[in-house]
Design a protein around this motif. Structure first.
Motif, PDB file in Angstrom:
ATOM      1  N   GLY A 184     -11.721   1.239  -4.964  1.00 59.56           N
ATOM      2  CA  GLY A 184     -10.567   0.675  -5.003  1.00 59.56           C
ATOM      3  C   GLY A 184     -10.348  -0.731  -5.530  1.00 59.56           C
ATOM      4  N   GLY A 185      -9.500  -1.494  -5.139  1.00 60.78           N
ATOM      5  CA  GLY A 185      -9.244  -2.899  -5.524  1.00 60.78           C
ATOM      6  C   GLY A 185     -10.330  -3.609  -4.490  1.00 60.78           C
ATOM      7  N   GLN A 666       3.861  -7.226   9.616  1.00 56.82           N
ATOM      8  CA  GLN A 666       3.829  -5.718   9.233  1.00 56.82           C
ATOM      9  C   GLN A 666       3.245  -5.062   8.255  1.00 56.82           C
ATOM     10  N   LEU A 667       2.374  -3.959   8.323  1.00 60.47           N
ATOM     11  CA  LEU A 667       1.643  -3.440   7.272  1.00 60.47           C
ATOM     12  C   LEU A 667       1.983  -2.363   6.876  1.00 60.47           C
ATOM     13  N   VAL A 668       1.956  -1.877   5.653  1.00 63.40           N
ATOM     14  CA  VAL A 668       2.526  -0.367   5.089  1.00 63.40           C
ATOM     15  C   VAL A 668       1.431   0.278   4.460  1.00 63.40           C
ATOM     16  N   ASN A 669       0.832   1.310   4.899  1.00 59.91           N
ATOM     17  CA  ASN A 669      -0.317   1.905   4.428  1.00 59.91           C
ATOM     18  C   ASN A 669       0.289   3.511   3.956  1.00 59.91           C
ATOM     19  N   ALA A 670      -0.249   3.849   2.718  1.00 57.68           N
ATOM     20  CA  ALA A 670       0.199   4.998   2.338  1.00 57.68           C
ATOM     21  C   ALA A 670      -1.048   5.960   1.670  1.00 57.68           C
ATOM     22  N   LEU A 688       0.169  -2.201   1.488  1.00 55.12           N
ATOM     23  CA  LEU A 688       0.892  -1.838   0.155  1.00 55.12           C
ATOM     24  C   LEU A 688       1.557  -3.060  -0.307  1.00 55.12           C
ATOM     25  N   PHE A 689       2.405  -3.814   0.415  1.00 55.02           N
ATOM     26  CA  PHE A 689       3.181  -4.965   0.140  1.00 55.02           C
ATOM     27  C   PHE A 689       2.467  -6.430   0.220  1.00 55.02           C
ATOM     28  N   GLY A 712      -5.881  -8.762   1.902  1.00 52.70           N
ATOM     29  CA  GLY A 712      -4.751  -8.362   1.255  1.00 52.70           C
ATOM     30  C   GLY A 712      -4.652  -6.849   0.736  1.00 52.70           C
ATOM     31  N   ARG A 713      -3.891  -6.509  -0.326  1.00 54.20           N
ATOM     32  CA  ARG A 713      -3.513  -5.170  -0.599  1.00 54.20           C
ATOM     33  C   ARG A 713      -4.798  -4.803  -1.473  1.00 54.20           C
ATOM     34  N   VAL A 714      -5.033  -3.202  -1.087  1.00 54.21           N
ATOM     35  CA  VAL A 714      -6.037  -2.697  -1.638  1.00 54.21           C
ATOM     36  C   VAL A 714      -5.453  -1.459  -2.058  1.00 54.21           C
ATOM     37  N   ILE A 715      -5.649  -0.958  -3.340  1.00 50.40           N
ATOM     38  CA  ILE A 715      -5.378   0.400  -3.857  1.00 50.40           C
ATOM     39  C   ILE A 715      -6.281   0.980  -4.394  1.00 50.40           C
ATOM     40  N   GLY A 716      -6.493   2.298  -4.195  1.00 45.67           N
ATOM     41  CA  GLY A 716      -7.503   3.107  -4.825  1.00 45.67           C
ATOM     42  C   GLY A 716      -7.454   4.441  -4.914  1.00 45.67           C
ATOM     43  N   VAL A 717      -8.643   5.201  -5.090  1.00 42.31           N
ATOM     44  CA  VAL A 717      -8.582   6.452  -5.613  1.00 42.31           C
ATOM     45  C   VAL A 717      -9.661   6.980  -4.745  1.00 42.31           C
ATOM     46  N   GLY A 718      -9.483   8.376  -4.131  1.00 43.32           N
ATOM     47  CA  GLY A 718     -10.735   9.090  -3.286  1.00 43.32           C
ATOM     48  C   GLY A 718     -10.632  10.575  -3.853  1.00 43.32           C
TER      49      GLY A 718
END
Length: 723
Positions: A184-185, A666-670, A688-689, A712-718
Motif C-alpha cells: 500500500g501507500g 475521527q478516523l474512517v477505515n474500510a 480514508l479521509f 496519514g491515509r494509507v490505501i492498499g491491496v491484499g
C-alpha cells in the motif's frame, strides 16, 4: 486553561449513532427469538478469570476481540487495538520500546518511571510480558481480551488499571497452511505465513507463523530521510503434546525484531508542519520469549503450571533537541542545532521470568474457584549515555541495574448465594523485594560531578483483592456490582537525573487504588444482539508522575492523586445473516488531586487539571458484511467481505499543566473484497479521509509545543491463500 465545556462535550453524529446502535434493541417473544437463533452472533469464551467461561458470567467490564475480527479489521498491534476499546489509551514516545497503556484514566500520569511502573500488564498465553516488550506485533492471535479495573487478584503486579490477555492460536488435528501479503501507500508492505498440523497424530502437533511488516517514513526532515519508517519481523511457534486424554503440554516460542526511525517531537507552531530538523533518530528492539504450560485434569479440578522467560534488548541513538522546536524555544537559528548538540545513546536489556502453579475447579462445579502460587523476577540492565550543550542533568553516562522480585499467593471463589444470585471474592498476598545500583560517570560539563554511585534495597508487603455480587435477571441478562483494590509498589526510577550533581535519587512511593463498578450484561433477539454497560469510580493515591520541568528540560519523579469516573457501553447486532453492526463508547473524567505546591511551581500541574492523555470520550462504530457474492452479481462460488469503521478520540491535554491541547479526531477505515474457499483479494484504506492528528504532545515553553504527528491515509491491496 481547559477548552470550553461545550466544545469538549458536544456530541458528534458518531457518538449518537453508537448509542443508538448499542441501545435500540427491543425485547422479543419466544417465537421471534427461536427464529432469530438461526442467525445468532457466534458464541465467544474468555479466560479473564483463569478459566474458560462466557464473558456474560464475568462480573467486570471487558472487551473481547476474536482472531477473525482482528484480521478483518487489520489490527496488527495493541496500538491499533485501543481505538476499538472503550476507555483505553495507548501512549508512546514515537517508538514501540516504551509504549504503555492507561484504562479509565488510570496509569502512569506522563510516562513510566521504570519497568515495574506499568498499570496495564500484557499477558500472552498466561505469561506476563516485560514492560519494554508490551507493544507486540499481533501475529496468529486467537483472541485479545482487555480487562478494565484492578486485576491484581489473578494477574499480579502492574495490573492496577487493567490487563490485556492475549491467547495465540494452537495447532489443530488437520494440516493448515496459509500465506497473506499486502502492499500500500507510504511503502507499506507485509507478508505473513502460517503452517500447522499434526506431527504424531493424536499426540503431537506443531504450528509456526512468520510475519514481515514495514513502511516508509511520512514526516519530512531537513537533515536526512523522512521520519517514521519501520522494518519489523515477528515469529511465533508452538508444540502441543497430549500424552493422555487428561494431560496437555504446550511449548511456545516467540521473537521480534523492530528497526525504526521514529518521528520524535515536531514543532506544532510552524508554517511547514509537520517538518522536522534532526540528524539521527534510530531505535532497534529485539525480543525473544518462551513459555511452557502443563495442565492435568483430575476430573474434580485442573492443575496448571505456567513457566515463562522473556528478554528484550533496546538500542537507541536519538537527536534530543529537534532543531525547529529548540530554535523557537531559545531564539537561535535552526542550523545552530546541527549537527546534533544534544543526543542520547542508550542500551537497555530487560529479562524476566515467571512461574505460576494454579489449581482450578472443574467447569461443572457449582462452586467455582481458583488458587495458586506465583513467583516473578525482572532485571533491567542499562547504559544511558547523554550529551547536552544546554542542560547539566542530561550529560554523562549512567549505568543502572534494577532488579525486582515478587512472590504471591492468590485465590478467588464464586458461590451461589440463592437462586440467580452469586457472590465472588478473591485476595492476593504479595511480597516484593527490589534492588537498585547505579553509577554515574561525568563528561566534564560544568556543574556536574566526575562520578557518583548509589545503591539501595526496598521491600513491600501488600494485599490486593476484589468482591462482587451478580444477579441473573433472566438466563441472558444480569446486573453486577464489584469493588476492587489495586496496588503498585514503589521503586527507583530507571534514569537517576540527580546523579549528575552528586545527589542520590529518592525512591518513588507506592500507589493504591480503589475501584467501584456497577454493570449489566445482556443478550437479546435469540442471541442476535448483545449489550454491556458499566459505570465506575476510581480513587488512586500516590500515582507515579514523571514530571517534565521546562526550566531544566528534565524529568523528575513525583506523586499525585487521581480521581476517575465514567462509564462504557459496547454492543453488537446481527442485522441479518452476514450483516453485523458493532459499537463501543467510553466516557471518562480523570483529574489530578492533592498536587504539591513545589510540583505546581515547576510544571504548572494543579489540582483539578485533567490527567494527561485521557480523552473524555472515545468511540467506535463498525458495519461489516460477509456473505454470498451472488447478491452483487458475482458467481455463486464467490463470497464478499465489506467493512466500514469509524473511530473517535476526544480532546485531551498532553501535559500535567493542561497547557498543550491535542484536538480530537475521527478516523474512517474500510475494507472490501471477494473471498473464495481457499483465497481472498481485497482493497483496504486506513484513515480514508487523511485526517491530520497528533498522538502525543509536550509543552516545552510559551507558545512552543512539540507533538508526535500520526501517519496519514494509507490505501492498499491484499491477498491471501489457504490450503
Amino acid at each position: 486553561m481547559r477548552p470550553p465545556k461545550k466544545k469538549a462535550h458536544r456530541p458528534t453524529p458518531l457518538l449518537l449513532a453508537t448509542i443508538v446502535a448499542c441501545g435500540a434493541m427491543p425485547g422479543t417473544g419466544r417465537a421471534e427469538e427461536a427464529a432469530a437463533a438461526a442467525i445468532a452472533l457466534p458464541e465467544i469464551s474468555v479466560t479473564a478469570r483463569k478459566r474458560q467461561e462466557n464473558p456474560r458470567d464475568v462480573p467486570l467490564s471487558l472487551t473481547v476481540v476474536d482472531g477473525q475480527t482482528l484480521e478483518d479489521a487489520r489490527i496488527d498491534s495493541s496500538e491499533d487495538l485501543f481505538r476499538s476499546v472503550p476507555n483505553m489509551m495507548s501512549n508512546d514516545l514515537g517508538d514501540s520500546r516504551a509504549t504503555y497503556y492507561t484504562i479509565r484514566g488510570i496509569g502512569p500520569v506522563t510516562q513510566p518511571l521504570g519497568p515495574d511502573d506499568s498499570s496495564v500488564v500484557t499477558y500472552v498465553d498466561g505469561i506476563p510480558q516485560p514492560f519494554f516488550g508490551s507493544d507486540l506485533i499481533y501475529l496468529d492471535i486467537d483472541r485479545a481480551e482487555v480487562l478494565r479495573g484492578p486485576q491484581g487478584t489473578l494477574y499480579g503486579r502492574n495490573s492496577a488499571a487493567g490487563a490485556i490477555n492475549i491467547t495465540t492460536r494452537k495447532p489443530g488435528t488437520e494440516p493448515e497452511f496459509s500465506l497473506r501479503g499486502e502492499i500500500g501507500g507510504d511503502g507499506t508492505r507485509s507478508i505473513q505465513g502460517v503452517a500447522s498440523g499434526p506431527l504424531v497424530p493424536g499426540r503431537l502437533a506443531a504450528r509456526l507463523a512468520l510475519k514481515q511488516w514495514s513502511a516508509d517514513g511520512y514526516v519530512p526532515n531537513l537533515y536526512g530521510s523522512d521520519r517514521g519508517d519501520h522494518r519489523n519481523f515477528a515469529g511465533r511457534g508452538s508444540l502441543v503434546l497430549t500424552p493422555s486424554d487428561r494431560t496437555t503440554v504446550t511449548l511456545g516460542l516467540a521473537g521480534e525484531s523492530n528497526k525504526q526511525n521514529p518521528v520524535g517531537w515536531v514543532l506544532r507552531q510552524q508554517a511547514d508542519y509537520p517538518e522536522q530538523a534532526s540528524t539521527v533518530n534510530k531505535v532497534d528492539r529485539r525480543s525473544a520469549g518462551a513459555a511452557l504450560t502443563v495442565a492435568h485434569d483430575f476430573g474434580w479440578g485442573t492443575l496448571t503450571s505456567a513457566t515463562g522467560a522473556n528478554r528484550v534488548v533496546n538500542e537507541l541513538l536519538t537527536d534530543d533537541h529537534e532543531g525547529k522546536a529548540f530554535s523557537a524555544l531559545f531564539g537561535l537559528p535552526v542550523a545552530f542545532f546541527q549537527p546534533q548538540t544534544d543526543f542520547s545513546d542508550w542500551t537497555e536489556t530487560e529479562t524476566s521470568f515467571n512461574q505460576e502453579f494454579r489449581l482450578n475447579s472443574a467447569a461443572s462445579s457449582m462452586v467455582s474457584w481458583v488458587a495458586g502460587l506465583n513467583y516473578a523476577h525482572s532485571h533491567l540492565d542499562t547504559r544511558y549515555t547523554n550529551q547536552s550543550a544546554f542542560f547539566a542533568s542530561t550529560n554523562g553516562t549512567r549505568d543502572v541495574d534494577l532488579t525486582a522480585n515478587s512472590a504471591s499467593a492468590f485465590g478467588e471463589v464464586t458461590v451461589p448465594v440463592m437462586a440467580r444470585l452469586k457472590a465472588t471474592g478473591g485476595l492476593r498476598f504479595n511480597h516484593d523485594w527490589k534492588r537498585y545500583a547505579s553509577t554515574f560517570t561525568g563528561n566534564g560539563f560544568p556543574g556536574t560531578v566526575a562520578g557518583f554511585r548509589q545503591s539501595g534495597d526496598l521491600t513491600y508487603n501488600y494485599v490486593t483483592g476484589r468482591a462482587s455480587l451478580a444477579y441473573d435477571i433472566t438466563d441472558t441478562s444480569n446486573i453486577y456490582a464489584t469493588v476492587s483494590r489495586g496496588y503498585k509498589a514503589g521503586g527507583f526510577p530507571r534514569f537517576p537525573t540527580d546523579a549528575a550533581f552528586g545527589q542520590a535519587t529518592a525512591p518513588y512511593k507506592s500507589a493504591t487504588y480503589w475501584t467501584y463498578e456497577l454493570g449489566s450484561k445482556n443478550e437479546f433477539l435469540g442471541g442476535r444482539a448483545r449489550l454491556t454497560l458499566a459505570g465506575f469510580f476510581t480513587k488512586a493515591r500516590n500515582e507515579q508522575l514523571y514530571a517534565y520541568n521546562p526550566r531544566t528540560a528534565t524529568f523528575q519523579p513525583a506523586n499525585v492523586d487521581v480521581r476517575s469516573y465514567g462509564f462504557e457501553a459496547e454492543g453488537a447486532l446481527r442485522v441479518t445473516s452476514g450483516l453485523d453492526l458493532l459499537g463501543g463508547f467510553g466516557y471518562t473524567v480523570s483529574d489530578l488531586e492533592n498536587v504539591a505546591a513545589s510540583l505546581s511551581a515547576t510544571t504548572g500541574a494543579a489540582s483539578g487539571n485533567a490527567t494527561p492523555n485521557v480523552p473524555r470520550m472515545n468511540a467506535s462504530l463498525a458495519l461489516q458484511y460477509r456473505g454470498d457474492g451472488a447478491a452483487i452479481g458475482l458467481p455463486s462460488r464467490f463470497g464478499t467481505l465489506g467493512r466500514l469503521e469509524v473511530q473517535h478520540q476526544g480532546h485531551r491535554y498532553a501535559d500535567v499543566g493542561s497547557q498543550t491541547l491535542l484536538k480530537g479526531y475521527q478516523l474512517v477505515n474500510a475494507r472490501v473484497g471477494v473471498e473464495l474457499e481457499n483465497a481472498d483479494l481485497y482493497l483496504f484504506a486506513n484513515n480514508l479521509f487523511d485526517r491530520k492528528y497528533a498522538t502525543q504532545g509536550n509543552h516545552l515553553g510559551p507558545n512552543v509545543d512539540a507533538v508526535l504527528p500520526a501517519r496519514g491515509r494509507v490505501i492498499g491491496v491484499g491477498a491471501g491463500v489457504r490450503f
